[in-house]
Design a protein around this motif. Structure first.
Motif, short mmCIF file in Angstrom:
data_model
loop_
_atom_site.label_atom_id
_atom_site.label_comp_id
_atom_site.label_asym_id
_atom_site.label_seq_id
_atom_site.Cartn_x
_atom_site.Cartn_y
_atom_site.Cartn_z
N ILE A 152 -0.66 14.43 0.23
CA ILE A 152 -1.56 13.45 0.84
C ILE A 152 -1.09 12.03 0.52
O ILE A 152 -1.06 11.16 1.39
CB ILE A 152 -3.01 13.67 0.36
CG1 ILE A 152 -3.56 14.97 0.94
CG2 ILE A 152 -3.90 12.49 0.75
CD1 ILE A 152 -4.90 15.38 0.37
N TYR A 153 -0.72 11.80 -0.74
CA TYR A 153 -0.23 10.48 -1.14
C TYR A 153 1.05 10.12 -0.38
O TYR A 153 1.22 8.99 0.09
CB TYR A 153 0.03 10.43 -2.64
CG TYR A 153 -1.21 10.39 -3.51
CD1 TYR A 153 -2.32 9.64 -3.14
CD2 TYR A 153 -1.27 11.11 -4.70
CE1 TYR A 153 -3.46 9.62 -3.93
CE2 TYR A 153 -2.40 11.08 -5.50
CZ TYR A 153 -3.50 10.34 -5.11
OH TYR A 153 -4.62 10.30 -5.89
N LEU A 154 1.97 11.07 -0.27
CA LEU A 154 3.23 10.80 0.42
C LEU A 154 3.00 10.56 1.91
O LEU A 154 3.63 9.68 2.51
CB LEU A 154 4.21 11.95 0.20
CG LEU A 154 4.76 12.10 -1.22
CD1 LEU A 154 5.65 13.33 -1.32
CD2 LEU A 154 5.54 10.86 -1.65
N ASP A 155 2.08 11.33 2.51
CA ASP A 155 1.75 11.10 3.92
C ASP A 155 1.14 9.72 4.12
O ASP A 155 1.41 9.04 5.12
CB ASP A 155 0.79 12.17 4.42
CG ASP A 155 1.46 13.52 4.65
OD1 ASP A 155 2.70 13.57 4.70
OD2 ASP A 155 0.73 14.53 4.76
N SER A 156 0.31 9.30 3.16
CA SER A 156 -0.30 7.96 3.24
C SER A 156 0.77 6.89 3.12
O SER A 156 0.75 5.90 3.86
CB SER A 156 -1.34 7.79 2.12
OG SER A 156 -2.40 8.71 2.26
N LEU A 163 0.83 -1.21 0.00
CA LEU A 163 0.00 0.00 0.00
C LEU A 163 0.87 1.26 0.00
O LEU A 163 0.57 2.23 -0.71
CB LEU A 163 -0.92 0.00 1.22
CG LEU A 163 -2.12 -0.95 1.16
CD1 LEU A 163 -2.78 -1.07 2.52
CD2 LEU A 163 -3.12 -0.47 0.12
N GLY A 164 1.93 1.23 0.79
CA GLY A 164 2.84 2.37 0.79
C GLY A 164 3.46 2.61 -0.57
O GLY A 164 3.55 3.76 -1.03
N ILE A 165 3.89 1.53 -1.23
CA ILE A 165 4.48 1.65 -2.56
C ILE A 165 3.49 2.25 -3.55
O ILE A 165 3.84 3.11 -4.37
CB ILE A 165 4.99 0.28 -3.06
CG1 ILE A 165 6.25 -0.12 -2.29
CG2 ILE A 165 5.28 0.32 -4.55
CD1 ILE A 165 6.77 -1.50 -2.66
N ARG A 166 2.24 1.81 -3.47
CA ARG A 166 1.23 2.33 -4.41
C ARG A 166 1.05 3.83 -4.26
O ARG A 166 1.02 4.58 -5.25
CB ARG A 166 -0.10 1.60 -4.19
CG ARG A 166 -0.09 0.14 -4.56
CD ARG A 166 -1.38 -0.55 -4.15
NE ARG A 166 -1.27 -1.99 -4.26
CZ ARG A 166 -2.09 -2.74 -4.99
NH1 ARG A 166 -3.05 -2.19 -5.68
NH2 ARG A 166 -1.95 -4.05 -5.02
N TYR A 167 0.91 4.29 -3.02
CA TYR A 167 0.74 5.73 -2.78
C TYR A 167 1.99 6.51 -3.17
O TYR A 167 1.92 7.58 -3.78
CB TYR A 167 0.39 6.00 -1.32
CG TYR A 167 -1.07 5.79 -0.99
CD1 TYR A 167 -2.02 6.68 -1.45
CD2 TYR A 167 -1.48 4.70 -0.23
CE1 TYR A 167 -3.37 6.50 -1.16
CE2 TYR A 167 -2.82 4.51 0.07
CZ TYR A 167 -3.76 5.41 -0.40
OH TYR A 167 -5.09 5.22 -0.11
N GLN A 168 3.15 5.97 -2.85
CA GLN A 168 4.40 6.66 -3.16
C GLN A 168 4.60 6.76 -4.67
O GLN A 168 5.02 7.80 -5.20
CB GLN A 168 5.57 5.92 -2.52
CG GLN A 168 6.90 6.65 -2.66
CD GLN A 168 8.00 5.97 -1.88
OE1 GLN A 168 7.76 5.02 -1.15
NE2 GLN A 168 9.22 6.46 -2.02
N THR A 169 4.30 5.69 -5.38
CA THR A 169 4.45 5.69 -6.84
C THR A 169 3.48 6.67 -7.48
O THR A 169 3.82 7.37 -8.44
CB THR A 169 4.22 4.28 -7.41
OG1 THR A 169 5.08 3.36 -6.74
CG2 THR A 169 4.52 4.24 -8.90
#
Length: 251
Positions: free
Chosen positions: A78-82, A57-63
């Motif tokens: 928001i994506y990076l915080d997630s 999940l972290g990889i998906r938001y970071q990408t």
């Protein structure tokens, strides 16, 4: 814009983050299998499915934050915080999973916090001293700090480790593991670029594309092909541009 996106994906590859490939489109069971291949986890590691889910999940938001040109600055944050939240949750479950430290390092680098990025990277290297991508990235951080002597020492170390992997990495030619074999090949090419050995780097990339494209398809090897257009200075300047954009108050 396409070239900058390619540089960004190469920056993630530099840290051992696999999200630039199509892993996010694999079924959950297969994605977990890829994450637990030998060479990406400590020896005898027993992977926790929940920890792998949180990491994914972290990889998906970071990408998404790194590669989606349609999002604004607020959405990116928001994506990076997630991504940070899920990585921290995963680390709370299991602090021995080295890829989490690389992902956190890439996340901090995306936001221009190089000291924090280096801290996480050194934590992974303390666990996995043969982590070639980590020594490469450590050299990159030193380059950005103006210490090219230390940078070249770390690039040479990463190059030797990539060569070692490739020398015994025939098992990665199996269909389910081929991406790891080719990423190691690309890693070697990347180290050559960072050492300023651009002719050798392009020869390496040309050979990689010749073998990989018929197997993976032309679209999937574009991240490798991007290196043909880059120099040592391009790579360093690409990260500096990303740092500048991350600290800008406007999108």
């Amino acid at each position: 814009m396409q070239m900058l996106k390619s540089i960004s994906c190469l920056g993630l590859l530099l840290l051992g983050l696999t999200a630039c490939q199509d892993q996010q489109n694999l079924p959950a069971k297969e994605a977990a299998k890829l994450n637990t291949e030998e060479g990406w986890l400590p020896p005898n590691y027993e992977a926790s499915p929940e920890m792998l889910r949180l990491n994914d999940l972290g990889i998906r938001y970071q990408t998404q934050a790194e590669t989606d040109p349609t999002i604004n600055l607020e959405q990116r944050e928001i994506y990076l915080d997630s991504a940070r939240y899920y990585y921290q949750q995963a680390l709370a479950q299991d602090s021995s999973y080295g890829l989490l430290y690389s992902n956190m390092a890439a996340l901090e680098m995306q936001e221009g916090r190089m000291a924090e990025a280096e801290k996480y990277l050194r934590q992974r290297l303390a666990q996995e001293p043969e982590f070639a991508e980590g020594w490469q990235s450590l050299g990159f951080f030193k380059d950005l700090q103006g210490d090219s002597v230390a940078a070249f020492k770390y690039y040479e170390k990463s190059l030797a480790l990539f060569d070692g992997r490739l020398a015994k990495g025939k098992k990665y030619r199996q269909p389910e593991n081929i991406i790891y074999y080719y990423d190691n090949w690309a890693g070697k090419s990347h180290s050559l670029l960072l050492l300023g050995q651009e002719e050798k780097a392009r020869e390496s990339v040309d050979a990689l594309l010749k073998e990989a494209a018929p197997i993976m398809g032309p679209q999937k090897v574009q991240i490798y092909a991007a290196m043909l257009q880059l120099s040592r200075q391009d790579l360093i300047q690409g990260i500096r541009d990303r740092q500048k954009a991350a600290s800008s108050p406007t999108n």
